[in-house]
Design a protein around this motif. Structure first.
Motif, PDB file in Angstrom:
ATOM      1  N   ASN A   1       0.836  -1.200   0.000  1.00  0.00           N
ATOM      2  CA  ASN A   1       0.000   0.000   0.000  1.00  0.00           C
ATOM      3  C   ASN A   1       0.874   1.255   0.000  1.00  0.00           C
ATOM      4  N   PRO A   2       0.715   2.111  -1.033  1.00  0.00           N
ATOM      5  CA  PRO A   2       1.636   3.252  -1.183  1.00  0.00           C
ATOM      6  C   PRO A   2       1.536   4.297  -0.069  1.00  0.00           C
ATOM      7  N   VAL A   3       0.457   4.308   0.689  1.00  0.00           N
ATOM      8  CA  VAL A   3       0.308   5.401   1.657  1.00  0.00           C
ATOM      9  C   VAL A   3       0.684   5.016   3.083  1.00  0.00           C
ATOM     10  N   TYR A   4       1.133   3.790   3.283  1.00  0.00           N
ATOM     11  CA  TYR A   4       1.544   3.399   4.633  1.00  0.00           C
ATOM     12  C   TYR A   4       3.004   2.990   4.664  1.00  0.00           C
TER      13      TYR A   4
ATOM     14  N   TYR B   1       8.438   4.490   2.987  1.00  0.00           N
ATOM     15  CA  TYR B   1       7.224   4.153   2.238  1.00  0.00           C
ATOM     16  C   TYR B   1       7.631   3.254   1.068  1.00  0.00           C
TER      17      TYR B   1
END
Lengths: 326, 306
Positions: free
Chosen positions: A100-103, A147
């Motif tokens: 997941n790119p946002v975590y 990230y």
């Protein structure tokens, strides 16, 4: 010994189109099973069905998936969910898009530890660093704060593996884990998987289109073609004494070291797009040895403790007395 | 992160200056001589000339612009031609009403759009989804002013639950807030649904499911956060849309906000007032977009880098 996982006559349809039929195989605890086949042969669909991750319009229309003897397909969805990530974990082909790119890396690994192993946030962070170290990532504390977009493809696949390990699974399904990676990184990842398997004793299903990978990493192999298992056997049997013409064709199309070859062998024709209307062998139309009876349905013909193939010629070869159909 | 925010703010400055030049220029191109309006129809030429000198209208355009700009920066936006009250005073007295109305309408819009959009995406192609999509279609097809009138007829005139216009109690807020909030929610809900459906196809959502996370966690934590990225990017445009909506709605409900002040000023050719309000609205839209950019970076770590 009871197998860890036993798939029996699994059938899967996408909308009305059948993509998997009578797929059967089993895997013992700690064993490595390779599933080989071209793209579209149903390898990934099989894996997703075991995990309960098949998404619409795909659905299982028949068969059983026995986990320690219990049919996963009969479980309520929530019970199957609780096994995911804990009893069985999966890593995928595309490490670039699977995180997941946002975590941060920490959050994504900790999530598993907190969910399945009841750790607190702080414990999970420490354990996550430990897992990163286990999968060979340098400076794990620093990487935890990264990230996904800050990591290379190989690193991301290592993070995926760390995430899969975090639930301490009995079975790891690796779906083309190295296809998207550089050749040098591929070898590293496979070595890592083998090494981790030796340490944890987990079983592994290695899904690949690369026969070489199966030869090097698996004990047994299952060859799939057009949604069916056409042959299974120990790696040695498959490579020295392949029974199904498709397996033979696959082996012939491998480039050989030290051999002068102007042209690589290719199997003529393409995989049939639709299984409906093909009652018999799906490979018959490409098979150099096809006969009239190939149009009739047949079961797997077993001719050794470990090897079986779905081909009439196999049956003839072993003689009526020796083969048992299943 | 801080660097990103500072750069965004610095980039907004020339934009605001450009807008101010545009607003000032447009007002000069618009028909009607403000000086004649100021002086009155019957005023003798000397009076007109003296006003022209006094307000600086005899100077070249750019000089006028910079004089005006430096005054505006000091908070002096001139006087209303009609009421002779300082423009800044008029705006200050109306602005809170507009802000309050917009605040509640935005809140209502978000409160409807997000849960509905998420549920519609999660229950795709079931009656829940179809009902939500029907709501969105109806909501988007109804013009705000029409919805306002219907609400007035039903809830104010016939049922007598809420007042038709004015401010004062919470009851006054209900109809204008509902009108603005609903028309906004309809479009936003569709965006949430579409964006979420797109994200649900992503590999990392499958990864989240493979971890054994509950579907609710997969949806809200893993999918929605990513779905927010395209939603937030268009939120800036939506805010501008809302400003326009406010002008209409305020007029219908006789809401004493900036929108109604603007329509009145336009009708009365209240030159400086119009100029100031348009400038204010433009700056507000720029500020809102700035906020959106910052939000964007908060949600998506990849934005912070570039």
């Amino acid at each position: 010994m009871q197998p860890l996982l036993e798939v029996q006559d699994l059938e899967v349809c996408f909308a009305r189109r059948q993509v998997l039929r009578r797929v059967s195989f089993s895997i013992a605890p700690g064993e490595t099973l390779g599933i080989v086949g071209e793209s579209g042969s149903g390898k990934s669909v099989t894996a997703l069905s075991i995990m309960g991750l098949l998404s619409r319009p795909g659905r299982v229309t028949g068969g059983r998936v026995l986990w320690h003897g219990e049919d996963l397909l009969q479980l309520p969805p929530d019970s199957h969910r609780q096994l995911r990530g804990k009893a069985m974990a999966m890593i995928f082909q595309e490490p670039m898009t699977c995180l997941n790119p946002v975590y941060t890396v920490e959050k994504q690994i900790s999530e598993v530890l907190m969910l399945h192993r009841g750790m607190s946030k702080k414990e999970a962070a420490e354990a996550a660093a430990d897992y990163l170290e286990q999968v060979g990532i340098a400076e794990p504390m620093a990487r935890l704060r990264n990230y996904p977009h800050e990591l290379s493809g190989g690193m991301r696949q290592r993070v995926m593996i760390a995430m899969a390990l975090a639930g301490e699974p009995e079975l790891l399904i690796a779906d083309e884990p190295t296809t998207a990676l550089d050749v040098t990184v591929q070898a590293q990842i496979l070595d890592l998987l083998k090494q981790l398997q030796a340490k944890t004793g987990m079983a592994m299903i290695l899904i690949t289109h690369d026969l070489g990978l199966v030869a090097e990493n698996a004990e047994r192999g299952v060859v799939m073609y057009a949604g069916e298992v056409v042959e299974e056997g120990s790696v040695e049997e498959l490579f020295t004494n392949p029974a199904h013409p498709y397996t033979q064709g696959l082996l012939r199309s491998l480039p050989r070291w030290g051999e002068q070859q102007d042209m690589l062998y290719t199997i003529p024709g393409t995989v049939p797009r639709r299984l409906e209307g093909i009652a018999g062998c799906a490979f018959a139309e490409r098979c150099p040895l096809a006969e009239e009876r190939c149009a009739e349905p047949q079961s797997m013909h077993r001719f050794s403790a470990t090897q079986a193939a779905r081909c009439w010629r196999t049956k003839d070869k072993v003689g009526d007395a020796e083969w048992q159909s299943r | 992160m801080l660097k990103y925010v500072v750069r965004r703010i610095l980039l907004a400055i020339p934009l605001v200056l450009g807008i101010s030049l545009l607003v000032f220029g447009l007002m000069h191109l618009a028909p009607g001589d403000p000086v004649r309006m100021l002086a009155g129809r019957e005023a003798p030429q000397e009076v007109i000339d003296s006003i022209r000198r006094e307000w600086g209208f005899d100077k070249p355009f750019l000089v006028q612009y910079f004089t005006w700009l430096s005054k505006v920066l000091r908070g002096d936006m001139g006087r209303s031609v009609i009421s002779q009250l300082p423009v800044s005073y008029l705006i200050k007295s109306r602005l809170p009403y507009t802000l309050k109305l917009n605040f509640w309408a935005t809140l209502l819009g978000l409160a409807i759009a997000f849960p509905l959009g998420v549920i519609a995406a999660a229950k795709r192609q079931t009656w829940v989804d179809y009902a939500a999509s029907a709501f969105a279609l109806v909501g988007m097809s109804m013009p705000g002013f029409w919805l306002a009138l219907v609400l007035i007829i039903v809830f104010a005139v016939q049922l007598n639950w809420f007042p038709t216009s004015g401010t004062g109690t919470w009851a006054h807020y209900v109809l204008p807030t509902a009108t603005l909030g609903f028309s906004w929610a309809a479009g936003l809900m569709r965006m949430v649904r579409t964006s979420l459906l797109e994200v649900l196809k992503e590999d990392y959502v499958r990864t989240a499911r493979a971890k054994g996370l509950r579907e609710k966690v997969v949806l809200v934590k893993h999918a929605l956060r990513n779905a927010l990225i395209p939603i937030v990017t268009v939120l800036g445009t939506w805010l501008a849309y809302m400003v326009v909506g406010t002008v209409v709605i305020e007029t219908i409900f006789a809401w004493p906000g900036l929108g109604r002040l603007l329509t009145t000023a336009l009708l009365q050719r209240d030159f400086f007032l119009v100029q100031a309000i348009i400038l204010m609205i433009s700056v507000a839209v720029v500020a809102a977009n700035l906020l959106v950019d910052v939000l964007y970076a908060v949600i998506d770590p990849r934005v912070r880098l570039s």
